[in-house]
Write an enzyme that holds these catalytic residues in place. Structure first.
Site, PDB file in Angstrom:
ATOM      1  N   ASP A 162      -7.404  -4.028  -5.536  1.00 20.39           N
ATOM      2  CA  ASP A 162      -6.533  -4.556  -4.478  1.00 20.39           C
ATOM      3  C   ASP A 162      -6.855  -6.011  -4.175  1.00 20.39           C
ATOM      4  OD1 ASP A 162      -4.488  -4.584  -2.558  1.00 20.39           O
ATOM      5  OD2 ASP A 162      -5.922  -4.235  -0.950  1.00 20.39           O
ATOM      6  N   GLU A 193       0.825  -1.212   0.000  1.00 14.30           N
ATOM      7  CA  GLU A 193       0.000   0.000   0.000  1.00 14.30           C
ATOM      8  C   GLU A 193       0.861   1.264   0.000  1.00 14.30           C
ATOM      9  OE1 GLU A 193      -1.409  -3.022   1.197  1.00 14.30           O
ATOM     10  OE2 GLU A 193      -2.488  -2.535  -0.629  1.00 14.30           O
ATOM     11  N   ASN A 222      -0.886  -6.522  -4.937  1.00 18.86           N
ATOM     12  CA  ASN A 222      -1.453  -5.578  -5.909  1.00 18.86           C
ATOM     13  C   ASN A 222      -0.367  -4.729  -6.575  1.00 18.86           C
ATOM     14  OD1 ASN A 222      -1.494  -4.359  -3.025  1.00 18.86           O
ATOM     15  ND2 ASN A 222      -1.501  -2.559  -4.351  1.00 18.86           N
TER      16      ASN A 222
HETATM   17 CA    CA Z   1      -2.754  -4.987  -1.130  1.00 23.48          CA
END
Ligand code: CA
Ligand code: CA
Length: 590
Positions: A321, A202, A279
């Site tokens: 995500d 993130e 992601n």
């Molecule tokens: Ca993630």
């Protein structure tokens, strides 16, 4: 030696020969070998790997605790992690030589006498103020090899401790915590090397898989998982990952994400490590054209040199995500009179994938949750999803659809980014030939917005609210047939399931609930046979072993993890669950 006293000399020689052979026959002390790790799933007196075997099937051949006897399962003892540091306890204990090794929240490690629950040692990692764990201060457990145990810290260090004393033997930095790197997975030991990934997807970090000499901690190889980055082997550049700019535009690969934040699995038959990648960064997919390899994928990696043998990207151009980190579990699939060397992964994106583990060919992609909005299915030949274009959050850069404050059009997406299944490991029983998948039924409102990369800051370009799909349940434990994708049974739980699953030859399936129960189900029918209240929510993974002729079960209890932090409307429904931090051990009553 005095040669003038032959009798004495003979005696000394004989004694030294005897001593030498005694040393050969029985080592001075027990130490975990590569063979012990490779055979872990078959040896019932220890648990020396995350996953109860490097294939991580989480299956035990033990039968003393079974569908008939499980009603007599009672606590043997309980151990508190103590202190004021609670929050999520997501560890899987290891068991070796009469000792349980487990980690706890805030980068703590413990050795506890398996017979009595007496603490042998405790290690508290000193953490700096600026750590940036995205999803609670959790840790998923240790690895063990020879006389050392290994675990990672929230400031992205890998620490080797003497397993007898808990003293630090070596420490290595896995990434710069100020840039958003952290470490929460259980490391894995393959052929004398400690294998690790990194957390931080993130924050625009770049995911990598690394191998270190288990004795010294010296880096053997490093494999970044985003195209364009250079790997290393024995201190020199090895090969570039993929082809630079083949699936990324411009310099976006430099902060491309793909965090390898969950441990991998290893299959000695193919000599491959299977590692998932997270992601692409940022979440907003309108900012980065292309498939963004090798994010949201399973990678098969040669443990000897760090080369990628094959990849299976389960969410190309991820815009939700969905990550792709979930465990790929090797198993032998008997189908149409053949035995297929297969592997399976229950993905965050809602599909249960079955692939040929030798080459990554896609053999099946089956929905395992009730609602999937982003794709209609998969083309097995091209290995690509058949997208629902309207399931992707709207383009914030298109004036026609742009909303207030430059936001793109929101969409309702199922699963939510917390996934049809998140990190919590599933189990496979070679006896029932079924996978037991801890899943959740939830969706999210998600929208995209502009974002620019800033070192050490969240890099999403998206906003979201998570919502349950049903009033009476979110969690569903499902028994899946990997040959057909059919669901054989399911157990519905009010709160989301966030703990690991274990299955045994006693025809049982064990898992814990946020409501605090460790539960046992009939592996064939799904009937709930036993439960015990541990005092806080269970988000850890159970294990079982045999000691002094009795079968034991252990699990850690302590509510936390990503759900109470990010769960939106779901978090509000479960905010009465109390925190905790303890290790529970069970056996049959006498
Ligand atoms: Ca993630
Ligand atoms: Ca074992």
């Amino acid at each position: 030696m005095n040669t003038r006293t032959p009798t004495r000399s003979w005696r000394l020689t004989t004694l030294s020969t005897m001593l030498a052979s005694a040393v050969l026959a029985a080592p001075a002390h027990a130490a975990v070998s590569d063979t012990d790790i490779l055979n872990d799933s078959k040896t019932t007196k220890d648990v020396v790997s995350y996953g109860m075997g490097p294939q991580a099937q989480r299956f035990s051949p033990l039968t003393q605790i079974n569908t008939k006897s499980v009603k007599k399962l009672v606590p043997a003892w309980s151990f508190s992690f103590g202190g004021e540091q609670q929050r999520g306890q997501e560890a899987q204990p290891l068991v070796y030589d009469g000792v349980i090794y487990t980690t706890a929240s805030y980068s703590r490690a413990y050795a506890v006498d398996a017979r009595t629950g007496q603490k042998l040692w405790e290690y508290n990692a000193r953490l700096p103020d600026g750590i940036m764990p995205c999803c609670d201060v959790i840790n998923r457990g240790m690895a063990i090899y020879e006389d050392l145990v290994y675990f990672g810290t929230l400031d992205a260090r890998l620490i080797a401790l003497d397993r007898k004393t808990g003293k630090v033997v070596w420490t290595k930095k896995l990434g710069e915590y100020k840039e958003g790197y952290s470490y929460t997975a259980a490391p894995m030991v393959v052929k004398g090397k400690v294998i690790t990934g990194v957390s931080g997807g993130e924050f625009g970090v770049v995911g990598k898989v690394e191998a270190r000499d288990a004795k010294t901690g010296e880096l053997v190889w490093s494999r970044p998982v985003v195209e364009g980055h250079m790997g290393t082997l024995n201190g020199k550049d090895s090969t570039m990952t993929g082809v630079k700019n083949a699936t990324w535009e411009g310099d976006q690969w430099k902060q491309g994400g793909g965090a390898t934040w969950l441990g991998g699995t290893y299959d000695p038959e193919t000599n491959l490590i299977y590692m998932g990648t997270g992601n692409p960064a940022p979440w907003n997919s309108w900012t980065r054209k292309g498939d963004n390899l090798y994010t949201a994928s399973t990678l098969a990696i040669n443990p000897d040199n760090g080369e990628i043998k094959w990849h299976l990207q389960t969410t190309p151009h991820d815009g939700w995500d969905f990550d792709g980190v979930n465990e790929f579990v090797p198993f032998d699939m008997k189908k149409d009179g053949k035995v297929i060397k297969a592997g399976a992964k229950a993905d965050r994106n809602g599909f249960f994938f079955v692939a040929d583990r030798t080459n990554g060919d896609l053999l099946g992609a089956y929905p395992f949750v009730s609602k999937i909005t982003w794709a209609k299915g998969f083309d097995l030949k091209t290995k690509r999803p058949i997208y629902n274009d309207e399931g992707r959050p709207g383009n914030p850069f298109d004036p026609a659809t742009q909303g207030a404050e430059g936001k793109g059009k929101p969409v309702f997406s199922a699963p939510s980014f917390l996934g049809g299944k998140n990190w919590m490991p599933m189990a496979y029983s070679p006896k029932t030939e079924m996978f037991y998948v801890p899943s959740n039924e939830w969706g999210m409102d998600i929208w995209n917005e502009p974002v620019t990369y800033k070192k050490g800051a969240a890099y999403l370009g998206a906003g979201f609210t998570i919502k349950p799909l049903y009033d009476d349940h979110i969690g569903v434990l499902r028994a899946m047939d990997p040959k057909t994708g059919k669901i054989k049974w399911e157990y519905k739980n009010p709160a989301p399931l966030w703990g690991g699953v274990m299955t045994t030859a006693g025809n049982l399936v064990f898992t814990g609930t946020p409501e605090g129960f460790l539960k046992a189900f009939d592996a064939q029918s799904g009937k709930e046979l036993w439960k015990f209240q541990t005092g806080s929510g269970i988000v850890g993974s159970p294990v079982t072993w045999e000691m002094d002729g009795q079968q034991y079960v252990a699990v850690v209890s302590g509510w936390g993890g990503a759900v109470p932090l990010w769960g939106g409307e779901v978090a509000k429904k479960i905010n009465t669950i109390t925190q905790g931090g303890s290790l529970w051990v069970f056996r049959l009553s006498q």
